[in-house]
Design an enzyme around this catalytic site. Structure first.
Site, PDB file in Angstrom:
ATOM      1  N   TRP A  24       0.829  -1.217   0.000  1.00  0.00           N
ATOM      2  CA  TRP A  24       0.000   0.000   0.000  1.00  0.00           C
ATOM      3  C   TRP A  24       0.860   1.264   0.000  1.00  0.00           C
ATOM      4  O   TRP A  24       1.862   1.342   0.701  1.00  0.00           O
ATOM      5  CB  TRP A  24      -0.876   0.022   1.260  1.00  0.00           C
ATOM      6  CG  TRP A  24      -1.523   1.355   1.478  1.00  0.00           C
ATOM      7  CD1 TRP A  24      -0.975   2.434   2.124  1.00  0.00           C
ATOM      8  CD2 TRP A  24      -2.801   1.764   1.015  1.00  0.00           C
ATOM      9  NE1 TRP A  24      -1.861   3.493   2.097  1.00  0.00           N
ATOM     10  CE2 TRP A  24      -2.993   3.105   1.422  1.00  0.00           C
ATOM     11  CE3 TRP A  24      -3.824   1.130   0.301  1.00  0.00           C
ATOM     12  CZ2 TRP A  24      -4.146   3.830   1.142  1.00  0.00           C
ATOM     13  CZ3 TRP A  24      -4.978   1.843   0.026  1.00  0.00           C
ATOM     14  CH2 TRP A  24      -5.130   3.167   0.440  1.00  0.00           C
ATOM     15  N   MET A  25       0.405   2.278  -0.771  1.00  0.00           N
ATOM     16  CA  MET A  25       1.041   3.598  -0.717  1.00  0.00           C
ATOM     17  C   MET A  25      -0.042   4.671  -0.711  1.00  0.00           C
ATOM     18  O   MET A  25      -1.053   4.538  -1.394  1.00  0.00           O
ATOM     19  CB  MET A  25       1.925   3.795  -1.947  1.00  0.00           C
ATOM     20  CG  MET A  25       2.522   5.189  -2.049  1.00  0.00           C
ATOM     21  SD  MET A  25       3.662   5.382  -3.439  1.00  0.00           S
ATOM     22  CE  MET A  25       2.494   5.649  -4.766  1.00  0.00           C
ATOM     23  N   ASN A  26       0.132   5.759   0.082  1.00  0.00           N
ATOM     24  CA  ASN A  26      -0.662   6.963  -0.148  1.00  0.00           C
ATOM     25  C   ASN A  26       0.250   8.181  -0.230  1.00  0.00           C
ATOM     26  O   ASN A  26       1.185   8.131  -1.041  1.00  0.00           O
ATOM     27  CB  ASN A  26      -1.882   7.087   0.767  1.00  0.00           C
ATOM     28  CG  ASN A  26      -1.660   7.096   2.243  1.00  0.00           C
ATOM     29  OD1 ASN A  26      -1.197   6.118   2.809  1.00  0.00           O
ATOM     30  ND2 ASN A  26      -2.004   8.172   2.919  1.00  0.00           N
ATOM     31  N   ASP A  27       0.022   9.228   0.526  1.00  0.00           N
ATOM     32  CA  ASP A  27       0.645  10.534   0.272  1.00  0.00           C
ATOM     33  C   ASP A  27       2.160  10.516   0.018  1.00  0.00           C
ATOM     34  O   ASP A  27       2.894   9.813   0.715  1.00  0.00           O
ATOM     35  CB  ASP A  27       0.494  11.449   1.500  1.00  0.00           C
ATOM     36  CG  ASP A  27      -0.876  11.407   2.107  1.00  0.00           C
ATOM     37  OD1 ASP A  27      -1.786  10.830   1.507  1.00  0.00           O
ATOM     38  OD2 ASP A  27      -1.029  11.972   3.213  1.00  0.00           O
ATOM     39  N   GLN A  43       3.790   7.549   2.269  1.00  0.00           N
ATOM     40  CA  GLN A  43       3.012   6.757   3.222  1.00  0.00           C
ATOM     41  C   GLN A  43       2.958   5.323   2.709  1.00  0.00           C
ATOM     42  O   GLN A  43       2.509   5.069   1.579  1.00  0.00           O
ATOM     43  CB  GLN A  43       1.595   7.334   3.337  1.00  0.00           C
ATOM     44  CG  GLN A  43       1.543   8.651   4.082  1.00  0.00           C
ATOM     45  CD  GLN A  43       1.768   8.451   5.573  1.00  0.00           C
ATOM     46  OE1 GLN A  43       0.870   8.074   6.294  1.00  0.00           O
ATOM     47  NE2 GLN A  43       2.984   8.708   6.046  1.00  0.00           N
ATOM     48  N   PHE A  83       2.722   9.181  10.213  1.00  0.00           N
ATOM     49  CA  PHE A  83       1.871   9.828   9.217  1.00  0.00           C
ATOM     50  C   PHE A  83       2.689  10.848   8.414  1.00  0.00           C
ATOM     51  O   PHE A  83       3.893  10.984   8.588  1.00  0.00           O
ATOM     52  CB  PHE A  83       0.673  10.496   9.904  1.00  0.00           C
ATOM     53  CG  PHE A  83      -0.515   9.566  10.091  1.00  0.00           C
ATOM     54  CD1 PHE A  83      -0.384   8.188  10.029  1.00  0.00           C
ATOM     55  CD2 PHE A  83      -1.787  10.089  10.333  1.00  0.00           C
ATOM     56  CE1 PHE A  83      -1.485   7.344  10.193  1.00  0.00           C
ATOM     57  CE2 PHE A  83      -2.895   9.272  10.494  1.00  0.00           C
ATOM     58  CZ  PHE A  83      -2.746   7.895  10.425  1.00  0.00           C
ATOM     59  N   SER A  84       1.980  11.600   7.570  1.00  0.00           N
ATOM     60  CA  SER A  84       2.667  12.453   6.588  1.00  0.00           C
ATOM     61  C   SER A  84       3.490  13.575   7.210  1.00  0.00           C
ATOM     62  O   SER A  84       3.222  14.029   8.322  1.00  0.00           O
ATOM     63  CB  SER A  84       1.634  13.046   5.637  1.00  0.00           C
ATOM     64  OG  SER A  84       1.188  12.031   4.782  1.00  0.00           O
ATOM     65  N   ASP A 149       0.414  16.513   9.576  1.00  0.00           N
ATOM     66  CA  ASP A 149       0.977  16.772   8.241  1.00  0.00           C
ATOM     67  C   ASP A 149       1.873  18.008   8.181  1.00  0.00           C
ATOM     68  O   ASP A 149       1.673  18.918   7.357  1.00  0.00           O
ATOM     69  CB  ASP A 149      -0.156  16.876   7.195  1.00  0.00           C
ATOM     70  CG  ASP A 149      -1.054  15.642   7.205  1.00  0.00           C
ATOM     71  OD1 ASP A 149      -0.602  14.598   7.728  1.00  0.00           O
ATOM     72  OD2 ASP A 149      -2.193  15.721   6.713  1.00  0.00           O
ATOM     73  N   GLU A 203      -6.092  18.528   5.118  1.00  0.00           N
ATOM     74  CA  GLU A 203      -4.911  17.686   5.297  1.00  0.00           C
ATOM     75  C   GLU A 203      -3.761  18.214   4.426  1.00  0.00           C
ATOM     76  O   GLU A 203      -3.987  19.004   3.504  1.00  0.00           O
ATOM     77  CB  GLU A 203      -5.225  16.233   4.902  1.00  0.00           C
ATOM     78  CG  GLU A 203      -6.346  15.617   5.736  1.00  0.00           C
ATOM     79  CD  GLU A 203      -6.607  14.140   5.445  1.00  0.00           C
ATOM     80  OE1 GLU A 203      -6.744  13.373   6.403  1.00  0.00           O
ATOM     81  OE2 GLU A 203      -6.682  13.757   4.260  1.00  0.00           O
ATOM     82  N   TRP A 309      -9.609   8.843  -1.622  1.00  0.00           N
ATOM     83  CA  TRP A 309      -9.985   8.066  -0.427  1.00  0.00           C
ATOM     84  C   TRP A 309     -11.348   7.397  -0.581  1.00  0.00           C
ATOM     85  O   TRP A 309     -11.669   6.466   0.158  1.00  0.00           O
ATOM     86  CB  TRP A 309      -9.980   8.966   0.820  1.00  0.00           C
ATOM     87  CG  TRP A 309      -8.592   9.167   1.375  1.00  0.00           C
ATOM     88  CD1 TRP A 309      -7.915  10.344   1.482  1.00  0.00           C
ATOM     89  CD2 TRP A 309      -7.718   8.159   1.891  1.00  0.00           C
ATOM     90  NE1 TRP A 309      -6.675  10.133   2.027  1.00  0.00           N
ATOM     91  CE2 TRP A 309      -6.526   8.799   2.291  1.00  0.00           C
ATOM     92  CE3 TRP A 309      -7.807   6.772   2.048  1.00  0.00           C
ATOM     93  CZ2 TRP A 309      -5.442   8.115   2.837  1.00  0.00           C
ATOM     94  CZ3 TRP A 309      -6.720   6.091   2.603  1.00  0.00           C
ATOM     95  CH2 TRP A 309      -5.577   6.754   2.987  1.00  0.00           C
TER      96      TRP A 309
HETATM   97  C1  FRU Z   1      -3.952  12.247   3.790  1.00  0.00           C
HETATM   98  C2  FRU Z   1      -3.742  11.588   5.142  1.00  0.00           C
HETATM   99  C3  FRU Z   1      -2.920  12.495   6.045  1.00  0.00           C
HETATM  100  C4  FRU Z   1      -2.290  11.526   6.997  1.00  0.00           C
HETATM  101  C5  FRU Z   1      -2.045  10.325   6.119  1.00  0.00           C
HETATM  102  C6  FRU Z   1      -2.170   8.995   6.812  1.00  0.00           C
HETATM  103  O1  FRU Z   1      -4.182  11.361   2.755  1.00  0.00           O
HETATM  104  O2  FRU Z   1      -4.993  11.270   5.727  1.00  0.00           O
HETATM  105  O3  FRU Z   1      -3.667  13.512   6.676  1.00  0.00           O
HETATM  106  O4  FRU Z   1      -1.124  12.020   7.569  1.00  0.00           O
HETATM  107  O5  FRU Z   1      -2.979  10.392   5.061  1.00  0.00           O
HETATM  108  O6  FRU Z   1      -1.790   7.949   5.968  1.00  0.00           O
END
Ligand code: FRU
Length: 503
Positions: A24-27, A43, A83-84, A149, A203, A309
């Site tokens: 998994w990857m996000n920000d 992330q 987190f970010s 963040d 965010e 999301w």
């Molecule tokens: C944004 C977020 C940030 C948080 C991170 C957690 O996509 O919700 O606010 O730090 O992702 O993975």
């Protein structure tokens, strides 16, 4: 470990975008350019394709196209998820973690525990590969549950300068500004918001100066705020505000009204209302975008998470590459003023792509196949004027005909929309994201398409010289065919430059 010890991450796809080898990857986090290398932290769940065990993954590149993935940089532990946040090069060794000759890299991230989020620090003295969590953490704690963040930059006040942190109280829809001399002790400066789009939590803020139309005597500050949900295309989206920052307070050029209490509670804003604000992207799949530290003002470059999301956890993965999500193309940012004097953000892809084929037609009616059976990434630059046609349509179809997407620009309304059908895709995916152009007679698209896996690709459409951008995942697999049609008449001065990057 050095970058050359590790194998390149690039697999069959995507070809132009960063995606981790698996999981998994996000920000994007901690984007920093240092010693000739672009560092991208992100992330990351080192153990699976779900949003869990949040840690910082790490990749580097010299050209923003070919990425080398490294061991995760900062791992979650029993106390908190990571987190970010952001990374700066502490050139003056103000933090004391390195030396003046070998400045440390310092990361500020959110330590996220159930019901409590605070800002924490980690540092690296080997150029960004091995990180140590500071034993004096947290460095900034308001005792709240949604404070996160942190994006840190060096503010030049004409003297010695100081560090500024931009972070959010997410539920309050507020951006908070703090300052520090050593990255470890922070004092409150001011706050911005709630204002403008407030249909979801705020965010991943960022803030930076840009010269208007390249004029270094006319510098404005841009504040980026991601919000989820409440974005212009539904779900998550990122808006921007242009204004001024005097080292303490950010003031918008055109202040946004503060929301009523009812609006804050109900959260929903109409499309018409959202249209009044600036958006970095009108598509559903561009979120949490932040910019690189360590580049000059004219090289300000953004990377965002190419997902939403609303459905990110349910996009189909493929057996051969168990992973979720990719980043957007890196985008160079600039500011311009429109006819009414309003400052607008412009974006151009920060990577090159050689033109392989050019199609030139004086006029075009009906349909023309621009490119057939393209396996891999493609860039199409399409320009034309409307002539007497009412609209133009670009069809992107899987060669297997399982998937199809139509991008349409209408002459009368100036509206560009992408019809996303979403067969086999999760609920919330279908829809027709759109953007409205000011210049209605012209067609000027710079379209980038890439595969994420065997079922999902991405489109990034830069229009009106990068002033309007629309990014969307599409259920169209490679190889693909691109066909363009003039509807209700013919187009004039048609030209398409096509580049492909195949298997
Ligand atoms: C944004 C977020 C940030 C948080 C991170 C957690 O996509 O919700 O606010 O730090 O992702 O993975």
């Amino acid at each position: 470990m050095t970058p050359t010890d590790l194998p390149p991450v690039r697999t069959a796809s995507p070809r132009l975008h960063f995606a981790p080898r698996n999981n998994w990857m996000n920000d994007p986090n901690g984007l920093v350019f240092h010693d000739g290398l672009y560092h991208l932290y992100f992330q990351y769940n080192p153990q699976g394709v779900e949003h869990a065990n949040l840690s910082w993954g790490h990749a580097t590149s010299t050209d923003l196209v070919r990425w080398t993935e490294h061991d995760p940089a900062i791992l979650w532990d029993d106390d908190a998820q990571i987190f970010s946040g952001s990374v700066v090069v502490d050139h003056g060794n103000t933090s004391g973690f390195g030396t003046a000759e070998a400045p440390p890299l310092v990361a500020l991230y959110t330590a996220a525990a159930p019901g409590h989020q605070s800002q924490a620090l980690a540092y690296s003295t080997d150029g960004g590969y091995v990180w140590t969590k500071y034993d004096g953490n947290p460095v900034l704690d308001r005792g709240t549950s949604d404070f996160r963040d942190p994006k840190v930059f060096r503010y030049d006040d004409g003297g010695d300068g100081y560090w500024v942190m931009v972070a959010v109280e997410a539920e309050d829809r507020q951006v908070l500004f703090h300052r520090s001399d050593d990255l470890k002790t922070w004092t409150y400066l001011s706050s911005y918001g709630p204002a403008g789009p407030v249909g979801g939590v705020w965010e991943c803020p960022d803030m930076f100066p840009l010269a208007v139309d390249g004029d270094e005597t006319d510098v404005r500050w841009v504040l980026l705020i991601s919000l989820n949900p409440g974005g212009i295309a539904g779900g998550s989206g990122t808006h921007y505000v242009v204004g001024d920052f005097d080292g303490t307070t950010f003031r918008a050029s055109v202040p946004h009204a503060a929301p009523t209490r009812e609006l804050l509670r109900a959260g929903s804003q109409t499309r018409d209302e959202l249209e009044r604000y600036g958006w970095i992207d009108f598509g559903p799949d561009c979120y949490a975008g932040v910019t690189f530290d360590g580049l000059s003002r004219s090289e300000r470059t953004l990377i965002a998470w190419m997902d939403n999301w609303k459905y990110a956890g349910r996009i189909p993965t493929h057996d051969s590459d168990e992973r979720r999500s990719a980043m957007t193309l890196p985008r160079r940012l600039s500011l311009t003023r429109d006819a009414e004097g309003v400052e607008r953000l412009r974006q151009h892809p920060a990577i090159g792509f050689e033109v392989e084929e050019s199609i030139d037609l004086l006029s075009m009616a009906g349909g023309v196949a621009l490119a057939e059976r393209v396996a891999g990434a493609a860039r199409i630059r399409f320009t034309a004027t409307f002539g007497d046609a009412q609209s133009i349509e670009l069809h992107i179809e899987s060669a297997s005909e399982e998937g199809r997407v139509v991008i349409r620009q209408d002459r009368t309304s100036g509206r560009v929309e992408l019809e996303r059908l979403g067969e086999g895709m999760p609920s919330g995916f279908r829809g027709s994201p759109s953007m409205t152009l000011d210049r209605r007679d012209e067609i000027g698209w710079d379209l980038w398409v890439d595969d994420l896996n065997e079922r999902v690709s991405s489109v990034e459409l830069f229009a009106q010289n990068g002033e309007r951008v629309l990014t969307a995942l599409i259920p169209v697999a490679s190889p693909r065919t691109y066909t363009v049609t003039a509807v209700g008449g013919s187009l004039d001065g048609v030209r398409a430059d096509i580049a492909e990057r195949g298997c």
